[in-house]
Design a protein around this motif. Structure first.
Motif, mmCIF file in Angstrom:
data_model
loop_
_atom_site.group_PDB
_atom_site.id
_atom_site.type_symbol
_atom_site.label_atom_id
_atom_site.label_comp_id
_atom_site.label_asym_id
_atom_site.label_seq_id
_atom_site.Cartn_x
_atom_site.Cartn_y
_atom_site.Cartn_z
ATOM 1 N N THR A 59 1.052 -1.401 -0.324
ATOM 2 C CA THR A 59 0.208 -0.072 0.085
ATOM 3 C C THR A 59 0.867 1.212 -0.439
ATOM 4 O O THR A 59 0.454 1.989 0.371
ATOM 5 C CB THR A 59 -0.875 -0.004 1.352
ATOM 6 N N CYS A 62 -0.297 2.263 -3.052
ATOM 7 C CA CYS A 62 -1.104 0.943 -3.356
ATOM 8 C C CYS A 62 -0.796 0.374 -4.430
ATOM 9 O O CYS A 62 -0.944 0.924 -5.902
ATOM 10 C CB CYS A 62 -2.300 1.746 -3.779
ATOM 11 N N HIS A 106 -7.446 -1.783 -6.301
ATOM 12 C CA HIS A 106 -7.646 -1.335 -5.980
ATOM 13 C C HIS A 106 -8.541 0.435 -6.724
ATOM 14 O O HIS A 106 -9.307 0.099 -7.916
ATOM 15 C CB HIS A 106 -6.308 0.047 -6.321
ATOM 16 N N CYS A 115 -4.857 3.477 1.094
ATOM 17 C CA CYS A 115 -5.741 2.330 -0.122
ATOM 18 C C CYS A 115 -7.433 1.371 0.100
ATOM 19 O O CYS A 115 -7.272 1.497 1.205
ATOM 20 C CB CYS A 115 -4.674 1.577 -0.351
#
Length: 147
Positions: A59, A62, A106, A115
């Motif tokens: 992350t 991300c 994501h 994220c």
């Protein structure tokens, strides 16, 4: 003066030559497990993805997409030989059996934390790259053909 090398010394010297390759392969397999393996078979929702992506250090920034394979790591490793795998394309191996997977995607505009991820769970055939009998890269997954 003639020097006789002991068998123990020869074994030591041979081991020095093999150790770096073995360690590199071991590191790549551990990295594969870190990125793509989770033995848990429950709770694969968005919260799961948010937690696992952070726990697995994906992350910062991300990571766009990552797939976790669930189940027994020995079954995943068996794809690298004929117990649970078969050749597929250029140096890849395809699983003979389907695995439960969770793909985390994501869902945010910024690559910076925090994220947020959306979870997609399914049973899929997986395609991996192996080195020296160990998985080192997850190439893709696809829906198994209907019997």
């Amino acid at each position: 003066m003639v020097m006789v090398l002991s068998p123990l010394f020869l074994v030591f010297m041979l081991d020095l030559g093999l150790t770096p390759q073995t360690l590199a392969q071991d590191d790549r397999y551990r990295e594969f497990l870190r990125k793509h393996y989770d033995p848990s078979s429950k709770g694969h929702d968005d919260r799961y993805c948010n937690t696992m992506m952070a726990r697995k250090h994906m992350t910062k920034p991300c990571k766009d997409t990552n797939t976790f394979v669930h189940g027994n790591s020995d079954n995943i490793r068996a794809i690298c030989d004929d117990r649970n795998g078969e050749p597929y394309g250029d140096g890849l191996r395809r699983s003979r059996s389907a695995f439960q997977i969770t793909t985390c995607r994501h869902i945010g505009g910024s690559p910076k934390s925090p994220c947020r991820y959306r979870a997609f769970s399914a049973n899929r055939i997986i395609v991996i790259r192996c080195e020296d009998g160990f998985p080192v890269h997850l190439e893709k997954t696809f829906i198994p053909p209907k019997p």
